[in-house]
Design a protein around this motif. Structure first.
Motif, PDB file in Angstrom:
ATOM      1  N   PRO A  80      35.699  37.757  42.042  1.00 49.18           N
ATOM      2  CA  PRO A  80      36.109  36.994  41.003  1.00 49.18           C
ATOM      3  C   PRO A  80      37.697  37.654  40.470  1.00 49.18           C
ATOM      4  N   SER A 109      35.796  34.987  36.975  1.00 48.24           N
ATOM      5  CA  SER A 109      36.203  36.173  36.186  1.00 48.24           C
ATOM      6  C   SER A 109      36.061  35.854  34.475  1.00 48.24           C
ATOM      7  N   THR A 158      32.166  44.637  36.010  1.00 47.29           N
ATOM      8  CA  THR A 158      33.424  45.355  36.304  1.00 47.29           C
ATOM      9  C   THR A 158      33.549  46.769  35.588  1.00 47.29           C
ATOM     10  N   ASP A 310      34.113  45.690  48.906  1.00 48.86           N
ATOM     11  CA  ASP A 310      34.772  44.740  48.131  1.00 48.86           C
ATOM     12  C   ASP A 310      36.368  45.278  48.397  1.00 48.86           C
ATOM     13  N   GLY A 333      39.495  39.409  47.261  1.00 44.98           N
ATOM     14  CA  GLY A 333      40.265  38.413  46.402  1.00 44.98           C
ATOM     15  C   GLY A 333      41.619  37.788  47.202  1.00 44.98           C
TER      16      GLY A 333
HETATM   17  C1  LIG Z   1      45.072  38.974  40.912  1.00 42.71           C
HETATM   18  C2  LIG Z   1      43.811  39.628  40.985  1.00 42.71           C
HETATM   19  C3  LIG Z   1      43.106  39.420  39.748  1.00 42.71           C
HETATM   20  C4  LIG Z   1      41.878  39.909  39.821  1.00 42.71           C
HETATM   21  N1  LIG Z   1      41.085  39.692  38.535  1.00 42.71           N
HETATM   22  C5  LIG Z   1      40.004  40.505  38.354  1.00 42.71           C
HETATM   23  C6  LIG Z   1      39.273  40.195  37.395  1.00 42.71           C
HETATM   24  O1  LIG Z   1      39.537  39.595  36.535  1.00 42.71           O
HETATM   25  N2  LIG Z   1      37.889  41.008  37.260  1.00 42.71           N
HETATM   26  C7  LIG Z   1      37.588  41.618  38.636  1.00 42.71           C
HETATM   27  O2  LIG Z   1      36.607  42.294  38.345  1.00 42.71           O
HETATM   28  N3  LIG Z   1      38.369  42.079  39.505  1.00 42.71           N
HETATM   29  C8  LIG Z   1      39.559  41.136  39.592  1.00 42.71           C
HETATM   30  N4  LIG Z   1      40.392  41.497  40.559  1.00 42.71           N
HETATM   31  C9  LIG Z   1      39.758  42.480  41.600  1.00 42.71           C
HETATM   32  C10 LIG Z   1      38.954  41.303  42.678  1.00 42.71           C
HETATM   33  O3  LIG Z   1      37.714  41.034  42.174  1.00 42.71           O
HETATM   34  C11 LIG Z   1      38.823  42.235  44.209  1.00 42.71           C
HETATM   35  O4  LIG Z   1      37.986  43.545  43.770  1.00 42.71           O
HETATM   36  C12 LIG Z   1      39.956  42.708  44.824  1.00 42.71           C
HETATM   37  O5  LIG Z   1      40.687  41.539  44.793  1.00 42.71           O
HETATM   38  C13 LIG Z   1      39.484  43.048  46.003  1.00 42.71           C
HETATM   39  O6  LIG Z   1      40.714  43.398  46.873  1.00 42.71           O
HETATM   40  P1  LIG Z   1      41.438  42.594  48.064  1.00 42.71           P
HETATM   41  O7  LIG Z   1      42.323  41.605  46.953  1.00 42.71           O
HETATM   42  O8  LIG Z   1      42.147  43.559  48.734  1.00 42.71           O
HETATM   43  O9  LIG Z   1      40.307  41.546  48.577  1.00 42.71           O
HETATM   44  C14 LIG Z   1      41.583  40.736  40.763  1.00 42.71           C
HETATM   45  C15 LIG Z   1      42.391  40.991  42.038  1.00 42.71           C
HETATM   46  C16 LIG Z   1      43.441  40.365  42.107  1.00 42.71           C
HETATM   47  C17 LIG Z   1      44.190  40.445  43.341  1.00 42.71           C
END
Ligand SMILES: Cc1cc2nc3c(=O)[nH]c(=O)nc-3n(C[C@H](O)[C@H](O)[C@H](O)COP(=O)(O)O)c2cc1C
Length: 382
Positions: A80, A109, A158, A310, A333
């Protein structure tokens, strides 16, 4: 850079950098403080090598895995992420369509820009709702009820974001939601006219899940930091997590665990899964990377709870290393966000296709016919 020249996540990153204004690119790309954890989360995979086996009559590869009580076609899913409508006008709709086509689970999200109800209508893909415990308990419980009503497959709570991480790139670029036109950002918006026109004339940006509850959901300009610091409940506890599990009554993950002690507590309160995660290196800088945390957690709670790695994944071999060490599945993400920002649904489709093709090729070269064949015999730490 053209979409057809993108062959890996690094290429999609370059495409995104070209196609969207720099405050938005840096919001996706950046981490907290010195970005140590952000970098380490990917580098950690280089500390071990794969050990393939040969002459294994490799005709077919089965990439399916079981998580959240369901069979998934692929051993990874789309984590998300917040505010996708800002990166591309398709927003979460793009992911929803690709996920359905690919049999992938899609994360949604709390700070999403397409509503729970609309996503339920437009995709048959399994959906994971990402919950934050807000100060407003009414809002938190309403979200759980709406997700239930919309027949989502699972919830991930989260837990690593009780205050916002210090994302200095956003301070330098002046990143706000909705984006604010300032002298500093003007040039960046002017040099990305396609994004700017799509932003102005396509569907309006809104924080679709929370707009009816709080002012930051509307078009009042605020920073993500303000949203988190105003709305999230910092005194959230294991008891709150346990209550949320009971209220939901279905498959439930705790997202943001990196310690063995917390993994054990997640088992004790009856969670279905943990997502070993540091929020993509955007929260506590210097905290352990998910891959570095994986082995000890698998040794302590493997088999008692599903373990999802993750973050940091940029290659099929990263997924293979995590599964070999004992993860049940992986998620990420940026693996799809750069592609979304660069080319919407077509971009996400290409990113997922490339990752799937990489995985199949890598499994063939490993001599492993299915995820079950991967084990610690397949990796060696240096
Ligand atoms: C731009 C962005 C927005 C994110 N928004 C959320 C969010 O709203 N809620 C959440 O639990 N994690 C959020 N995350 C974390 C992602 O769910 C995930 O844990 C993370 O992207 C994993 O790392 P990676 O980008 O290297 O794969 C976000 C990550 C990014 C890069």
């Amino acid at each position: 850079m053209r979409l057809k020249d993108c062959h890996n996540i690094g290429d999609f990153r370059k495409l995104a950098r070209q196609r969207i204004p720099s405050p938005l690119f840096n919001y996706i790309d950046g981490g907290s403080d010195d970005e140590l954890t952000l970098r380490r989360s990917t580098q950690a995979f280089d500390d071990c090598d794969l050990i393939p086996n040969v002459l294994n009559e490799m005709n077919e590869v089965d990439l399916s895995t079981h998580i959240f009580g369901q069979k998934m076609k692929l051993p990874f899913f789309l984590s998300p992420t917040a505010m996708q409508r800002l990166f591309h006008h398709d927003g979460e709709r793009a992911l929803a369509k690709v996920a359905e086509r690919e049999g992938l689970m899609v994360g949604v999200s709390t700070i999403g820009t397409v509503s729970i109800e609309e996503l339920a209508k437009i995709t048959k893909a399994p959906k994971l709702f990402q919950l934050y415990i807000h100060k407003d308990k009414g809002l938190t419980y309403d979200l759980i009820n709406r997700v239930k009503e919309a027949n989502f497959s699972a919830i991930a709570l989260t837990v690593d974001t009780i205050v916002a991480g210090n994302r200095e790139r956003d301070l330098y670029t002046g990143m706000t939601t909705p984006p604010k036109l300032t002298l500093r950002s003007l040039l960046s918006f002017m040099t990305h006219p396609e994004w700017t026109l799509n932003y102005i004339f396509r569907k309006k940006f809104e924080l679709a899940q929370v707009k009816d509850y709080i002012k930051q959901g509307t078009d009042i300009t605020s920073s993500v930091v303000d949203y988190i610091n105003d709305q999230m409940e910092p005194s959230v506890s294991w008891k709150d997590a346990e209550d949320a599990i009971k209220r939901w009554g279905g498959p439930f993950a705790i997202k943001g665990i990196v310690s063995v002690a917390d993994a054990k507590k997640a088992v004790d309160i009856g969670a279905t899964a943990i997502m070993i995660s540091n929020h993509g290196g955007r929260q506590l800088d210097g905290s352990i990377s998910p891959f570095d945390a994986l082995k000890d957690i698998v040794d302590a709670v493997g088999g008692k709870i599903e373990i999802i790695l993750d973050g940091g994944i940029r290659r099929g071999t990263h997924i293979i290393k995590a599964l070999s060490l004992g993860a049940n599945a992986c998620s990420g993400g940026r693996m799809y966000l750069y592609a979304l920002a660069g080319a919407g649904e077509k971009g996400v489709q290409r990113a997922v296709t490339k990752l799937r093709e990489e995985l199949i090729r890598d499994m063939m070269l490993m001599g492993c016919k299915s995820i079950k064949d991967l084990s610690r015999k397949n990796i060696k730490f240096r």
